[in-house]
Write an enzyme that holds these catalytic residues in place. Structure first.
Site, PDB file in Angstrom:
ATOM      1  N   GLU A  81       0.850  -1.190   0.000  1.00  0.00           N
ATOM      2  CA  GLU A  81       0.000   0.000   0.000  1.00  0.00           C
ATOM      3  C   GLU A  81       0.884   1.237   0.000  1.00  0.00           C
ATOM      4  O   GLU A  81       1.706   1.414   0.908  1.00  0.00           O
ATOM      5  CB  GLU A  81      -0.905   0.022   1.235  1.00  0.00           C
ATOM      6  CG  GLU A  81      -1.793   1.268   1.251  1.00  0.00           C
ATOM      7  CD  GLU A  81      -2.643   1.424   2.507  1.00  0.00           C
ATOM      8  OE1 GLU A  81      -2.433   0.672   3.486  1.00  0.00           O
ATOM      9  OE2 GLU A  81      -3.504   2.319   2.505  1.00  0.00           O
ATOM     10  N   VAL A  93       7.811  17.508 -12.114  1.00  0.00           N
ATOM     11  CA  VAL A  93       7.660  17.435 -13.570  1.00  0.00           C
ATOM     12  C   VAL A  93       9.013  17.446 -14.305  1.00  0.00           C
ATOM     13  O   VAL A  93       9.172  18.034 -15.367  1.00  0.00           O
ATOM     14  CB  VAL A  93       6.696  18.523 -14.127  1.00  0.00           C
ATOM     15  CG1 VAL A  93       6.040  18.041 -15.424  1.00  0.00           C
ATOM     16  CG2 VAL A  93       5.595  18.864 -13.140  1.00  0.00           C
ATOM     17  N   TYR A  96      11.440  12.805 -12.045  1.00  0.00           N
ATOM     18  CA  TYR A  96      11.837  12.094 -10.821  1.00  0.00           C
ATOM     19  C   TYR A  96      10.724  11.182 -10.307  1.00  0.00           C
ATOM     20  O   TYR A  96      10.983  10.083  -9.836  1.00  0.00           O
ATOM     21  CB  TYR A  96      12.229  13.071  -9.703  1.00  0.00           C
ATOM     22  CG  TYR A  96      13.539  13.773  -9.934  1.00  0.00           C
ATOM     23  CD1 TYR A  96      14.712  13.042 -10.137  1.00  0.00           C
ATOM     24  CD2 TYR A  96      13.622  15.161  -9.934  1.00  0.00           C
ATOM     25  CE1 TYR A  96      15.921  13.693 -10.348  1.00  0.00           C
ATOM     26  CE2 TYR A  96      14.830  15.814 -10.142  1.00  0.00           C
ATOM     27  CZ  TYR A  96      15.978  15.079 -10.345  1.00  0.00           C
ATOM     28  OH  TYR A  96      17.164  15.710 -10.560  1.00  0.00           O
ATOM     29  N   ALA A 125      -3.759  13.713  -8.351  1.00  0.00           N
ATOM     30  CA  ALA A 125      -2.614  12.860  -8.659  1.00  0.00           C
ATOM     31  C   ALA A 125      -3.026  11.646  -9.494  1.00  0.00           C
ATOM     32  O   ALA A 125      -2.185  10.820  -9.843  1.00  0.00           O
ATOM     33  CB  ALA A 125      -1.925  12.406  -7.374  1.00  0.00           C
ATOM     34  N   VAL A 126      -4.320  11.547  -9.839  1.00  0.00           N
ATOM     35  CA  VAL A 126      -4.799  10.402 -10.621  1.00  0.00           C
ATOM     36  C   VAL A 126      -4.075  10.334 -11.971  1.00  0.00           C
ATOM     37  O   VAL A 126      -3.704   9.255 -12.436  1.00  0.00           O
ATOM     38  CB  VAL A 126      -6.341  10.450 -10.801  1.00  0.00           C
ATOM     39  CG1 VAL A 126      -6.814   9.432 -11.826  1.00  0.00           C
ATOM     40  CG2 VAL A 126      -7.032  10.206  -9.462  1.00  0.00           C
ATOM     41  N   GLY A 127      -3.817  11.498 -12.574  1.00  0.00           N
ATOM     42  CA  GLY A 127      -3.111  11.557 -13.863  1.00  0.00           C
ATOM     43  C   GLY A 127      -1.714  10.974 -13.754  1.00  0.00           C
ATOM     44  O   GLY A 127      -1.286  10.182 -14.605  1.00  0.00           O
TER      45      GLY A 127
HETATM   46  O1  1VU Z   1       5.146  11.672 -18.906  1.00  0.00           O
HETATM   47  P1  1VU Z   1       4.445  12.978 -19.174  1.00  0.00           P
HETATM   48  O2  1VU Z   1       5.381  14.116 -19.346  1.00  0.00           O
HETATM   49  O3  1VU Z   1       3.390  12.896 -20.207  1.00  0.00           O
HETATM   50  O4  1VU Z   1       3.639  13.275 -17.805  1.00  0.00           O
HETATM   51  C1  1VU Z   1       4.309  13.503 -16.586  1.00  0.00           C
HETATM   52  C2  1VU Z   1       3.643  14.626 -15.815  1.00  0.00           C
HETATM   53  O5  1VU Z   1       3.195  15.650 -16.644  1.00  0.00           O
HETATM   54  C3  1VU Z   1       2.504  13.889 -15.172  1.00  0.00           C
HETATM   55  N1  1VU Z   1       2.071  14.507 -13.924  1.00  0.00           N
HETATM   56  C4  1VU Z   1       0.814  14.768 -13.687  1.00  0.00           C
HETATM   57  N2  1VU Z   1      -0.274  14.584 -14.430  1.00  0.00           N
HETATM   58  C5  1VU Z   1      -1.446  14.982 -13.894  1.00  0.00           C
HETATM   59  N3  1VU Z   1      -1.545  15.536 -12.670  1.00  0.00           N
HETATM   60  C6  1VU Z   1      -0.450  15.731 -11.901  1.00  0.00           C
HETATM   61  N4  1VU Z   1      -0.564  16.287 -10.704  1.00  0.00           N
HETATM   62  C7  1VU Z   1       0.801  15.339 -12.409  1.00  0.00           C
HETATM   63  N5  1VU Z   1       2.069  15.377 -11.923  1.00  0.00           N
HETATM   64  C8  1VU Z   1       2.830  14.873 -12.886  1.00  0.00           C
HETATM   65  O6  1VU Z   1       2.975  12.584 -14.855  1.00  0.00           O
HETATM   66  C9  1VU Z   1       4.083  12.294 -15.712  1.00  0.00           C
HETATM   67  C10 1VU Z   1       5.275  11.997 -14.820  1.00  0.00           C
HETATM   68  O7  1VU Z   1       5.830  13.193 -14.372  1.00  0.00           O
HETATM   69  P2  1VU Z   1       7.118  13.221 -13.438  1.00  0.00           P
HETATM   70  O8  1VU Z   1       7.789  11.905 -13.435  1.00  0.00           O
HETATM   71  O9  1VU Z   1       7.968  14.399 -13.802  1.00  0.00           O
HETATM   72  O10 1VU Z   1       6.417  13.447 -12.048  1.00  0.00           O
HETATM   73  P3  1VU Z   1       6.917  14.326 -10.804  1.00  0.00           P
HETATM   74  O11 1VU Z   1       8.393  14.165 -10.608  1.00  0.00           O
HETATM   75  O12 1VU Z   1       6.399  15.701 -10.868  1.00  0.00           O
HETATM   76  O13 1VU Z   1       6.168  13.550  -9.621  1.00  0.00           O
HETATM   77  C11 1VU Z   1       4.759  13.468  -9.614  1.00  0.00           C
HETATM   78  C12 1VU Z   1       4.201  13.854  -8.235  1.00  0.00           C
HETATM   79  C13 1VU Z   1       2.683  13.700  -8.253  1.00  0.00           C
HETATM   80  C14 1VU Z   1       4.812  12.926  -7.187  1.00  0.00           C
HETATM   81  C15 1VU Z   1       4.630  15.320  -7.955  1.00  0.00           C
HETATM   82  O14 1VU Z   1       4.162  16.166  -8.951  1.00  0.00           O
HETATM   83  C16 1VU Z   1       4.177  15.842  -6.594  1.00  0.00           C
HETATM   84  O15 1VU Z   1       4.897  15.682  -5.593  1.00  0.00           O
HETATM   85  N6  1VU Z   1       3.001  16.472  -6.523  1.00  0.00           N
HETATM   86  C17 1VU Z   1       2.466  17.043  -5.300  1.00  0.00           C
HETATM   87  C18 1VU Z   1       2.131  16.001  -4.251  1.00  0.00           C
HETATM   88  C19 1VU Z   1       1.125  14.981  -4.749  1.00  0.00           C
HETATM   89  O16 1VU Z   1       0.134  15.318  -5.356  1.00  0.00           O
HETATM   90  N7  1VU Z   1       1.404  13.708  -4.447  1.00  0.00           N
HETATM   91  C20 1VU Z   1       0.579  12.578  -4.754  1.00  0.00           C
HETATM   92  C21 1VU Z   1      -0.570  12.593  -3.813  1.00  0.00           C
HETATM   93  S1  1VU Z   1      -1.413  11.080  -3.646  1.00  0.00           S
HETATM   94  C22 1VU Z   1      -0.606  10.355  -2.362  1.00  0.00           C
HETATM   95  O17 1VU Z   1       0.429  10.746  -1.916  1.00  0.00           O
HETATM   96  C23 1VU Z   1      -1.238   9.150  -1.774  1.00  0.00           C
HETATM   97  C24 1VU Z   1      -0.692   7.967  -2.426  1.00  0.00           C
END
Ligand code: 1VU
Length: 169
Positions: A81, A93, A96, A125-127
């Site tokens: 989980e 983005v 990482y 974060a569903v996306g």
């Molecule tokens: O691969 P692509 O470029 O097409 O897409 C990327 C990116 O654009 C996409 N993505 C998202 N899509 C929709 N909504 C979002 N909020 C979002 N964030 C990213 O996903 C693809 C991968 O991107 P990435 O590898 O560069 O992702 P990051 O390094 O930004 O990490 C993603 C998270 C969600 C972890 C980061 O943006 C973050 O810390 N966001 C704020 C905290 C958060 O919302 N955490 C998840 C909450 S749910 C939870 O913790 C319970 C399990």
């Protein structure tokens, strides 16, 4: 330059084992979660991140925590989980989050022997989870997970099947 940067980047998976450096990283990760997941009570974050039944996969760059995923492996049930997942604000983005999830899948399969992940994803974060192979349809038989993970409203239950062979990293 790019090679230097890559050499300074590492992915680790650890839990609260009393090692000083690990404690410093876990506290850094807890602070990232507290900031990035403002709807989660801080005491709850601290409790799970420091809980010995939970593990955290972290991205460390220049000895600083950039982000991570905290999860609980239920080894007898062969699923994990995911409790929290976040990357620090100025590093989002950049890929990482994706690399972190791949390291998590590899570790969970090869070290913990897991076949699936479940998580209650935040709406926004569903996306991200969908791009990491998670679905809203739960295929895992209910008796394998019911009673193990807490019901939690304000999130959407999502599942990911870990490929048994794919090299994720
Ligand atoms: O691969 P692509 O470029 O097409 O897409 C990327 C990116 O654009 C996409 N993505 C998202 N899509 C929709 N909504 C979002 N909020 C979002 N964030 C990213 O996903 C693809 C991968 O991107 P990435 O590898 O560069 O992702 P990051 O390094 O930004 O990490 C993603 C998270 C969600 C972890 C980061 O943006 C973050 O810390 N966001 C704020 C905290 C958060 O919302 N955490 C998840 C909450 S749910 C939870 O913790 C319970 C399990």
């Amino acid at each position: 330059k790019r090679e230097e940067e890559a050499a300074l980047l590492k992915f680790v998976c650890l839990s609260n084992d009393g090692v000083d450096e690990h404690m410093v990283w876990l506290i850094g990760l807890k602070n990232i979660f507290a900031r990035q997941l403002p709807n989660m009570p801080k005491e709850y974050i601290v409790r799970l991140v420091m809980d010995r039944n939970h593990k955290s996969v972290m991205v460390i760059r220049r000895n600083q925590v950039v982000g991570g995923i905290t999860y609980r492996p239920y080894v007898s049930q062969k699923f994990g989980e995911i409790a929290f997942c976040a990357i620090t604000a100025d590093e989002q983005v950049k890929g990482y989050g994706t690399r972190l999830m791949n390291h998590l899948k590899q570790h969970a399969r090869d070290v913990d022997g897991l076949t699936h992940f479940l998580t209650y994803a935040d709406n926004n974060a569903v996306g991200y989870f969908t791009k990491q192979g998670f679905t809203k349809e739960i295929h895992l038989e209910k008796d394998r997970w019911q009673g193990y993970i807490k019901d939690y409203d304000g999130g959407i239950l999502m599942e990911c099947k870990i490929d048994p062979k794919l090299p994720y990293t």
